[in-house]
Every structure is written in C-alpha cells, then in structure tokens.
Design a protein around this motif. Sequence first.
Motif, PDB file in Angstrom:
ATOM      1  N   CYS A 148       0.894  -1.068   0.047  1.00  0.00           N
ATOM      2  CA  CYS A 148      -0.087  -0.049   0.304  1.00  0.00           C
ATOM      3  C   CYS A 148       1.057   1.291  -0.058  1.00  0.00           C
ATOM      4  O   CYS A 148       1.713   1.452   0.934  1.00  0.00           O
ATOM      5  N   GLU A 149       0.725   1.914  -0.896  1.00  0.00           N
ATOM      6  CA  GLU A 149       1.675   3.177  -1.241  1.00  0.00           C
ATOM      7  C   GLU A 149       0.984   4.498  -1.727  1.00  0.00           C
ATOM      8  O   GLU A 149       0.100   4.156  -2.658  1.00  0.00           O
ATOM      9  N   PRO A 198       1.847   1.532 -12.858  1.00  0.00           N
ATOM     10  CA  PRO A 198       2.390   0.719 -13.699  1.00  0.00           C
ATOM     11  C   PRO A 198       4.046   0.483 -13.510  1.00  0.00           C
ATOM     12  O   PRO A 198       4.643  -0.627 -13.552  1.00  0.00           O
ATOM     13  N   GLU A 199       4.512   1.531 -13.028  1.00  0.00           N
ATOM     14  CA  GLU A 199       6.132   1.208 -12.984  1.00  0.00           C
ATOM     15  C   GLU A 199       6.394   0.481 -11.735  1.00  0.00           C
ATOM     16  O   GLU A 199       7.287  -0.348 -11.643  1.00  0.00           O
ATOM     17  N   LEU A 200       5.710   0.588 -10.660  1.00  0.00           N
ATOM     18  CA  LEU A 200       5.716  -0.080  -9.490  1.00  0.00           C
ATOM     19  C   LEU A 200       5.433  -1.709  -9.548  1.00  0.00           C
ATOM     20  O   LEU A 200       5.971  -2.601  -9.396  1.00  0.00           O
ATOM     21  N   ALA A 201       4.426  -1.875 -10.618  1.00  0.00           N
ATOM     22  CA  ALA A 201       4.225  -3.337 -10.928  1.00  0.00           C
ATOM     23  C   ALA A 201       5.095  -3.822 -11.482  1.00  0.00           C
ATOM     24  O   ALA A 201       5.313  -5.139 -11.466  1.00  0.00           O
ATOM     25  N   GLU A 202       5.702  -3.327 -12.649  1.00  0.00           N
ATOM     26  CA  GLU A 202       7.120  -3.658 -13.465  1.00  0.00           C
ATOM     27  C   GLU A 202       7.937  -4.031 -12.500  1.00  0.00           C
ATOM     28  O   GLU A 202       8.769  -5.177 -12.552  1.00  0.00           O
ATOM     29  N   LYS A 203       8.392  -3.283 -11.205  1.00  0.00           N
ATOM     30  CA  LYS A 203       9.366  -3.777 -10.382  1.00  0.00           C
ATOM     31  C   LYS A 203       9.122  -4.994  -9.808  1.00  0.00           C
ATOM     32  O   LYS A 203       9.909  -5.805  -9.518  1.00  0.00           O
ATOM     33  N   LEU A 204       7.798  -5.014  -9.384  1.00  0.00           N
ATOM     34  CA  LEU A 204       7.386  -6.337  -8.759  1.00  0.00           C
ATOM     35  C   LEU A 204       7.858  -7.660  -9.574  1.00  0.00           C
ATOM     36  O   LEU A 204       8.320  -8.627  -9.014  1.00  0.00           O
ATOM     37  N   GLN A 205       7.279  -7.502 -10.817  1.00  0.00           N
ATOM     38  CA  GLN A 205       7.594  -8.490 -11.939  1.00  0.00           C
ATOM     39  C   GLN A 205       8.996  -8.839 -11.980  1.00  0.00           C
ATOM     40  O   GLN A 205       9.433 -10.148 -11.866  1.00  0.00           O
ATOM     41  N   LYS A 206       9.911  -7.814 -12.124  1.00  0.00           N
ATOM     42  CA  LYS A 206      11.354  -8.065 -12.397  1.00  0.00           C
ATOM     43  C   LYS A 206      11.758  -8.691 -10.924  1.00  0.00           C
ATOM     44  O   LYS A 206      12.798  -9.456 -10.812  1.00  0.00           O
ATOM     45  N   ARG A 215      -4.807  -1.992  -7.526  1.00  0.00           N
ATOM     46  CA  ARG A 215      -6.118  -1.322  -7.407  1.00  0.00           C
ATOM     47  C   ARG A 215      -5.840  -0.020  -6.687  1.00  0.00           C
ATOM     48  O   ARG A 215      -5.369   0.206  -5.662  1.00  0.00           O
ATOM     49  N   ASN A 216      -6.476   0.998  -7.506  1.00  0.00           N
ATOM     50  CA  ASN A 216      -6.554   2.355  -6.984  1.00  0.00           C
ATOM     51  C   ASN A 216      -7.478   2.737  -5.704  1.00  0.00           C
ATOM     52  O   ASN A 216      -8.692   1.972  -5.622  1.00  0.00           O
ATOM     53  N   LEU A 217      -7.270   3.346  -4.727  1.00  0.00           N
ATOM     54  CA  LEU A 217      -7.973   3.987  -3.682  1.00  0.00           C
ATOM     55  C   LEU A 217      -7.999   5.372  -3.623  1.00  0.00           C
ATOM     56  O   LEU A 217      -7.012   6.038  -3.875  1.00  0.00           O
ATOM     57  N   THR A 218      -9.160   5.949  -3.292  1.00  0.00           N
ATOM     58  CA  THR A 218      -9.111   7.512  -3.434  1.00  0.00           C
ATOM     59  C   THR A 218      -8.617   8.191  -4.473  1.00  0.00           C
ATOM     60  O   THR A 218      -8.028   8.814  -4.473  1.00  0.00           O
ATOM     61  N   GLY A 219      -9.079   7.536  -5.680  1.00  0.00           N
ATOM     62  CA  GLY A 219      -8.881   8.235  -6.850  1.00  0.00           C
ATOM     63  C   GLY A 219      -7.235   8.246  -7.423  1.00  0.00           C
ATOM     64  O   GLY A 219      -6.790   8.746  -8.191  1.00  0.00           O
ATOM     65  N   GLY A 220      -6.589   7.137  -6.706  1.00  0.00           N
ATOM     66  CA  GLY A 220      -5.176   7.094  -7.038  1.00  0.00           C
ATOM     67  C   GLY A 220      -4.380   7.834  -6.319  1.00  0.00           C
ATOM     68  O   GLY A 220      -3.070   7.736  -6.529  1.00  0.00           O
ATOM     69  N   ILE A 221      -4.757   8.312  -5.130  1.00  0.00           N
ATOM     70  CA  ILE A 221      -3.778   8.694  -4.196  1.00  0.00           C
ATOM     71  C   ILE A 221      -3.165   7.899  -3.520  1.00  0.00           C
ATOM     72  O   ILE A 221      -2.056   8.097  -3.382  1.00  0.00           O
ATOM     73  N   VAL A 222      -3.579   6.589  -3.305  1.00  0.00           N
ATOM     74  CA  VAL A 222      -3.053   5.330  -2.957  1.00  0.00           C
ATOM     75  C   VAL A 222      -3.284   4.209  -3.849  1.00  0.00           C
ATOM     76  O   VAL A 222      -4.428   4.269  -4.168  1.00  0.00           O
ATOM     77  N   ALA A 223      -2.553   3.239  -3.769  1.00  0.00           N
ATOM     78  CA  ALA A 223      -2.662   2.177  -4.672  1.00  0.00           C
ATOM     79  C   ALA A 223      -2.130   1.082  -3.850  1.00  0.00           C
ATOM     80  O   ALA A 223      -1.287   1.098  -3.456  1.00  0.00           O
TER      81      ALA A 223
END
Length: 230
Positions: A148-149, A198-206, A215-223
């Motif tokens: 959660c970030e 998307p960049e954080l997702a790519e880091k996870l995959q690597k 999944r976005n929360l509060t309009g993408g303030i947090v994901a």
Amino acid sequence: MTRASLDKQPHEVASMFDDVAAHYDLTNDVLSLGQARLWRKEVAKAVDARPAQKVLDLAAGTATSSRPFAAAGAYTVPCDFSLGMLKVGKERQPHMPFTAGDATKLPFRDDTFDAVTISFGLRNVQDTDAALREMYRVTKPGGRVVICEFSQPTWKPFRTVYTEYLMRALPPVATAVSSNPEAYVYLAESIRAWPAQPELAEKLQKAGWSKVAWRNLTGGIVALHRGFKA
C-alpha cells in the motif's frame, strides 16, 4: 535534524521517524483527512490473514497496521528500522514480537511467511528493488505480497489539486500537529518523486512476483499492489 534528503540514507530516514514516533498515528489521521483508516481496512482485506498463518508487516512503525492481521489469528511480526517507532509500539502493544530490521536485508530465513505487507514504507527504502527481492525471498511458495503506497491520481485535474495540497497545504498542517514538520515536507516530496502504478508493478515482476495487479484507492492517491510467489 533537517529532513531526510531524497537519496534516502537509512540512518537519516530512521532518525526522522524516531523524531515523530510519539504522534505519528494521530498526525497521519489528520493529514489524510481520516482516509488512513479506510486504507488500513483495505490492506487488511487484501492480505486476508488467517489463523496459523505468518504475516510480516514491514515499516510497521508502532504496529497500528499490524493489529488487523493479529486480530484475524495470524502470527504477525511488526518490523521496522526506526527504533523510536518500535519503542513506542512495544509500550502500547507489549505482546507483539516487534523486530528491528532493514527491508533490504531482512533478518528472516527463506520461505518463512505466508504474506508480507508494507504500507507507506516502500517509498522510504533506499533500494526499492532490493526490498522487493527480499520480500520475495522470505515469502513461502504460494504466498503473497501486498503493498500500500501513495501513488498518482488517475484524473489529471484532481492530480493537480492533490499536488498543490501536498506542497502547500501539508507543511503548515504538519507544523500545527507534528513534532517534526520538516519530516512531513520530506514525505510530501517523496510522494511526488515516487513512480506511478505501472512502474511499481513492473518492479514487482522483475523481482520475481507473479500475477501482479493493482487497485486504486481514493482516486489513485493510494494504490494497492499485490503479487504471488510461484
């Protein structure tokens, strides 16, 4: 001390959190306009802790984020590199196994935890990729990671307003409610510098994680990002 620079030297970041430990949870509730509690509930749902499972909560601070996992019956380890945070947490919740640890060099064996989670802490780690690899290492096969970030609002007009809030409104509010407002100026700057979803997702995959999604929360303030260890 002055706020930690964005090169995130571990001793500077740890010292910064030591300074704000006593009022950290209250300050977060105020600065997030009460949204922090909602975000914690969503993290708990995503982690889906069960009895007899082991959950590692990184950057746990005072272990406010750890309580839902323990309440679900999981053996929960709050881990943080700020000794000040751990001290305050241990005073409040002496029964929990607080552990001092660096996210890039975790003091746990391979394949130990059913779930590893970190809320609003990965952004403050000096080497994000190393931390993601370490989380993978200590997770059991079939286990999961939940991150959660703060992230990037998806609607451009709202993103502009949000950025203005971070850099103009947050510092004076932090001055009123925090023991170290400089720390929150650093936190605002680190949010702006953090990669989008998307960049954080790519880091996870690597780092080895599979079935990565967010999944976005509060309009993408947090994901909320999640992945699994094959």
